[in-house]
Design a protein around this motif. Structure first.
Motif, PDB file in Angstrom:
ATOM      1  N   ILE A 107       5.829   9.832 -16.529  1.00 30.78           N
ATOM      2  CA  ILE A 107       6.068   8.932 -17.666  1.00 30.78           C
ATOM      3  C   ILE A 107       4.991   7.859 -17.715  1.00 30.78           C
ATOM      4  O   ILE A 107       4.430   7.491 -16.685  1.00 30.78           O
ATOM      5  CB  ILE A 107       7.487   8.300 -17.589  1.00 30.78           C
ATOM      6  N   SER A 154       6.014   6.501 -27.080  1.00 29.70           N
ATOM      7  CA  SER A 154       5.146   6.267 -28.238  1.00 29.70           C
ATOM      8  C   SER A 154       4.476   7.532 -28.770  1.00 29.70           C
ATOM      9  O   SER A 154       4.248   7.640 -29.976  1.00 29.70           O
ATOM     10  CB  SER A 154       4.108   5.187 -27.930  1.00 29.70           C
ATOM     11  N   SER A 175       7.912  12.630 -19.919  1.00 34.23           N
ATOM     12  CA  SER A 175       8.767  11.771 -20.741  1.00 34.23           C
ATOM     13  C   SER A 175       7.851  10.898 -21.571  1.00 34.23           C
ATOM     14  O   SER A 175       6.929  10.290 -21.022  1.00 34.23           O
ATOM     15  CB  SER A 175       9.619  10.858 -19.867  1.00 34.23           C
ATOM     16  N   VAL A 176       8.107  10.829 -22.849  1.00 38.14           N
ATOM     17  CA  VAL A 176       7.242   9.996 -23.689  1.00 38.14           C
ATOM     18  C   VAL A 176       8.076   9.157 -24.643  1.00 38.14           C
ATOM     19  O   VAL A 176       9.177   9.540 -25.034  1.00 38.14           O
ATOM     20  CB  VAL A 176       6.241  10.847 -24.516  1.00 38.14           C
TER      21      VAL A 176
HETATM   22  N1  TZP Z   1       8.702   3.731 -17.525  1.00 39.96           N
HETATM   23  C1  TZP Z   1       7.458   3.750 -17.071  1.00 39.96           C
HETATM   24  S1  TZP Z   1       6.345   3.732 -18.327  1.00 39.96           S
HETATM   25  C2  TZP Z   1       7.564   3.726 -19.502  1.00 39.96           C
HETATM   26  C3  TZP Z   1       8.782   3.723 -18.883  1.00 39.96           C
HETATM   27  C4  TZP Z   1      10.084   3.691 -19.549  1.00 39.96           C
HETATM   28  C5  TZP Z   1       7.289   3.692 -20.958  1.00 39.96           C
HETATM   29  C6  TZP Z   1       6.783   4.979 -21.492  1.00 39.96           C
HETATM   30  O1  TZP Z   1       6.448   4.870 -22.856  1.00 39.96           O
HETATM   31  P1  TZP Z   1       5.110   5.477 -23.468  1.00 39.96           P
HETATM   32  O2  TZP Z   1       5.058   4.924 -24.871  1.00 39.96           O
HETATM   33  O3  TZP Z   1       5.287   6.953 -23.484  1.00 39.96           O
HETATM   34  O4  TZP Z   1       3.980   5.009 -22.642  1.00 39.96           O
END
Ligand code: TZP
Ligand code: MG
Length: 204
Positions: free
Chosen positions: A155, A178, A175-176
């Motif tokens: 992530i 944005s 996991s994304v």
């Molecule tokens: N934990 C570590 S980074 C993050 C989380 C919840 C945010 C991830 O969001 P994005 O927009 O995919 O960088």
């Protein structure tokens, strides 16, 4: 979500589901975060949508809400409820996800009965104000070598363009926020990410 699509989160979710996300985690955070019954109603709307697409619905942090609405699972960080206690509360069949940043935390999560661990931020992120320093993929590689049966979700700042090294390091998934929620075309952005996932993992 810090995104151009934040005004209509349910339509973002539906487009992401159409694009092929395989799991959804509700992270209701920040100054405008819904509370109480509003949060519950929103969570249930997300849950219904996910159910229509046969996609697991997971609640971040809020173990009580997850239990109350019979979510498919809960995700906790190191500063949230203790993973061992959460596993006891949700029982053996619900999904438990735990954020970890070290080998020791990964081991503890595994012992607690985590179904997967989240590791990051792999790259710089604009979506989590209190994110830890950028970690790259080294720790993912180490943990996946030590615990090959424990699924790792990378992530943080992950996009279709930079996801490859995350899988290469041993992550089972990504996991994304944005890359999907701030995309102009959410369904297409999801399809693109799914394409990278399939390229590495070869399943649908
Ligand atoms: N934990 C570590 S980074 C993050 C989380 C919840 C945010 C991830 O969001 P994005 O927009 O995919 O960088
Ligand atoms: Mg948390």
């Amino acid at each position: 979500m810090g995104s151009v699509n934040a005004d209509n989160p349910l339509s973002v979710l539906e487009d992401a589901l159409k694009g092929g996300i395989t799991c959804f985690q509700l992270r209701e955070k920040g100054i405008k975060a819904l509370q109480g019954n509003e949060k519950k109603a929103f969570a249930q709307s997300c849950q219904r949508l996910c159910a229509q697409y046969g996609v697991p619905f997971i609640v971040n942090d809020d173990v009580e809400l997850a239990i109350e609405i019979k979510a498919d699972g809960v995700h906790v960080g190191q500063d949230d409820a203790c993973a061992v206690e959460v596993r006891k509360k949700i029982g053996p069949t619900k999904i438990l996800g735990v954020s970890v940043h070290t080998v020791e935390e990964a081991k503890a999560a595994k012992i607690a009965g985590a179904d997967y661990i989240g590791m990051g931020p792999v790259y710089a992120t604009v979506s989590k104000m209190d994110a830890k320093p950028v970690a790259g993929t080294k720790m993912i590689q180490e943990v996946s070598g030590l615990y090959p049966d424990l699924p790792i979700m990378g992530i943080g700042g992950i996009t279709a363009t930079n996801a490859g090294p995350v899988f290469q390091a041993g992550a089972s998934g990504i996991s994304v926020i944005s890359a999907i929620a701030a995309a102009k075309d959410v369904e297409n952005a999801t399809l693109e990410l799914k394409g990278v996932f399939l390229q590495w993992k070869g399943k649908s």
